[in-house]
Design an enzyme around this catalytic site. Sequence first.
Site, PDB file in Angstrom:
ATOM      1  N   LYS A  12     -29.447  25.844  62.859  1.00 39.43           N
ATOM      2  CA  LYS A  12     -29.585  24.517  62.234  1.00 39.43           C
ATOM      3  C   LYS A  12     -28.281  23.747  62.414  1.00 39.43           C
ATOM      4  CE  LYS A  12     -29.326  23.726  57.633  1.00 39.43           C
ATOM      5  NZ  LYS A  12     -28.639  22.496  57.229  1.00 39.43           N
ATOM      6  N   ASP A  48     -30.960  18.894  61.836  1.00 43.02           N
ATOM      7  CA  ASP A  48     -31.122  18.581  60.406  1.00 43.02           C
ATOM      8  C   ASP A  48     -30.337  17.322  60.066  1.00 43.02           C
ATOM      9  OD1 ASP A  48     -31.386  18.714  57.637  1.00 43.02           O
ATOM     10  OD2 ASP A  48     -29.766  20.173  57.417  1.00 43.02           O
ATOM     11  N   LYS A  54     -31.949  14.593  58.607  1.00 41.30           N
ATOM     12  CA  LYS A  54     -32.615  13.985  57.437  1.00 41.30           C
ATOM     13  C   LYS A  54     -32.684  12.461  57.569  1.00 41.30           C
ATOM     14  CE  LYS A  54     -31.044  17.588  54.191  1.00 41.30           C
ATOM     15  NZ  LYS A  54     -30.049  18.332  55.007  1.00 41.30           N
ATOM     16  N   ASP A  82     -34.785   5.708  56.983  1.00 38.93           N
ATOM     17  CA  ASP A  82     -34.471   4.334  57.392  1.00 38.93           C
ATOM     18  C   ASP A  82     -35.789   3.565  57.470  1.00 38.93           C
ATOM     19  OD1 ASP A  82     -33.129   2.072  58.631  1.00 38.93           O
ATOM     20  OD2 ASP A  82     -31.595   3.482  59.310  1.00 38.93           O
ATOM     21  N   THR A  92     -31.980  20.516  46.780  1.00 40.44           N
ATOM     22  CA  THR A  92     -31.802  21.583  45.781  1.00 40.44           C
ATOM     23  C   THR A  92     -30.595  21.291  44.883  1.00 40.44           C
ATOM     24  OG1 THR A  92     -30.549  22.866  47.393  1.00 40.44           O
ATOM     25  CG2 THR A  92     -32.877  23.402  47.168  1.00 40.44           C
ATOM     26  N   ARG A 150     -23.783  30.793  54.935  1.00 44.86           N
ATOM     27  CA  ARG A 150     -22.588  31.617  54.751  1.00 44.86           C
ATOM     28  C   ARG A 150     -22.796  33.128  54.731  1.00 44.86           C
ATOM     29  NH1 ARG A 150     -20.963  27.587  50.070  1.00 44.86           N
ATOM     30  NH2 ARG A 150     -23.235  27.519  50.120  1.00 44.86           N
TER      31      ARG A 150
HETATM   32  O1  LIG Z   1     -31.564  20.504  54.219  1.00 43.45           O
HETATM   33  C1  LIG Z   1     -30.890  21.517  54.032  1.00 43.45           C
HETATM   34  O2  LIG Z   1     -30.666  22.270  54.963  1.00 43.45           O
HETATM   35  C2  LIG Z   1     -30.500  21.830  52.664  1.00 43.45           C
HETATM   36  C3  LIG Z   1     -31.253  21.227  51.680  1.00 43.45           C
HETATM   37  C4  LIG Z   1     -31.045  21.575  50.340  1.00 43.45           C
HETATM   38  O3  LIG Z   1     -31.744  21.069  49.449  1.00 43.45           O
HETATM   39  N1  LIG Z   1     -30.095  22.514  50.037  1.00 43.45           N
HETATM   40  C5  LIG Z   1     -29.307  23.117  51.013  1.00 43.45           C
HETATM   41  O4  LIG Z   1     -28.489  23.994  50.694  1.00 43.45           O
HETATM   42  N2  LIG Z   1     -29.481  22.727  52.335  1.00 43.45           N
HETATM   43  C6  LIG Z   1     -28.625  23.281  53.408  1.00 43.45           C
HETATM   44  O5  LIG Z   1     -28.882  24.667  53.585  1.00 43.45           O
HETATM   45  C7  LIG Z   1     -27.683  25.327  54.043  1.00 43.45           C
HETATM   46  C8  LIG Z   1     -27.403  26.453  53.080  1.00 43.45           C
HETATM   47  O6  LIG Z   1     -26.250  27.150  53.470  1.00 43.45           O
HETATM   48  P1  LIG Z   1     -25.714  28.404  52.652  1.00 43.45           P
HETATM   49  O7  LIG Z   1     -25.651  28.015  51.192  1.00 43.45           O
HETATM   50  O8  LIG Z   1     -24.364  28.698  53.243  1.00 43.45           O
HETATM   51  O9  LIG Z   1     -26.721  29.527  52.878  1.00 43.45           O
HETATM   52  C9  LIG Z   1     -26.588  24.261  54.115  1.00 43.45           C
HETATM   53  O10 LIG Z   1     -26.535  23.787  55.464  1.00 43.45           O
HETATM   54  C10 LIG Z   1     -27.113  23.170  53.191  1.00 43.45           C
HETATM   55  O11 LIG Z   1     -26.641  21.907  53.576  1.00 43.45           O
END
Ligand SMILES: O=C(O)c1cc(=O)[nH]c(=O)n1[C@@H]1O[C@H](COP(=O)(O)O)[C@@H](O)[C@H]1O
Length: 235
Positions: free
Chosen positions: A35, A62, A64, A67, A122, A213
């Site tokens: 992603k 990603d 998002k 517009d 989230t 992570r």
């Molecule tokens: O759209 C996303 O990817 C996303 C949406 C959301 O509501 N919450 C969220 O954590 N993310 C993404 O999901 C990934 C989570 O990464 P880790 O928390 O490191 O596993 C990050 O790239 C966030 O930006």
Amino acid sequence: MPVTTSPILVALDYHDLNSALQFVDRIDPSQCRLKVGKEMFTLFGPSLVKTLQGRGFDVFLDLKFHDIPNTTAHAVAAAADLGVWMVNVHASGGARMMNAAREALVPFGNDAPLLIAVTVLTSMDEDDLKGLGITLSPAEQAERLARLTRDCGLHGVVCSAQEAVHFKQVIGQDFALVTPGIRPAGSDAGDQRRIMTPQQAKLAGVDYMVIGRPITQSADPAATLQQILQSLQEA
Ligand SMILES: O=C(O)c1cc(=O)[nH]c(=O)n1[C@@H]1O[C@H](COP(=O)(O)O)[C@@H](O)[C@H]1O
């Protein structure tokens, strides 16, 4: 054709290209997809996507998009031109915007990326929604946006894994659910609040799990990925 059936989408959240590519060189495209989000795309652009594709990975772009319908449709078509596997928009851009995005992909036929929509991030809670004049709870607002997304003919939504069981029941089994906030048992939650293990997410019906992570910061990312895939086989 997709190069893997793995449900894992690794969030490539780096601000340094070398570190990102060193990580990518340690994992296999048969184990996961990647992603690419706003930070890396802003820094390194389409050439990063091409580099990752050149190393055999499917890419979820990603960005998002949110517009006016015409602009969003052109942005989604530009992502399809890049050959990405999945692209997303914000469902709160509305039905006309989502329909325009879907229609923009028609000329790409079977080569079109999957088109999904973000419901409620989230990170947002009830107070954040109230500040926007929305009196529904985050779960209710997410369901409303997921239904709208389905009615516009998109492939699925990004949502919380906690919503997966309910969404599969009320929105449809074929509607893809993409969920962040996934943490293998024993790994650090970090700033994620409502987390699930990969096994729990699979049992809840999640189609694609966004994991960052726990994999990118692992001392042995390929082994961590393998362990997660193994745990999914056992679910
Ligand atoms: O759209 C996303 O990817 C996303 C949406 C959301 O509501 N919450 C969220 O954590 N993310 C993404 O999901 C990934 C989570 O990464 P880790 O928390 O490191 O596993 C990050 O790239 C966030 O930006």
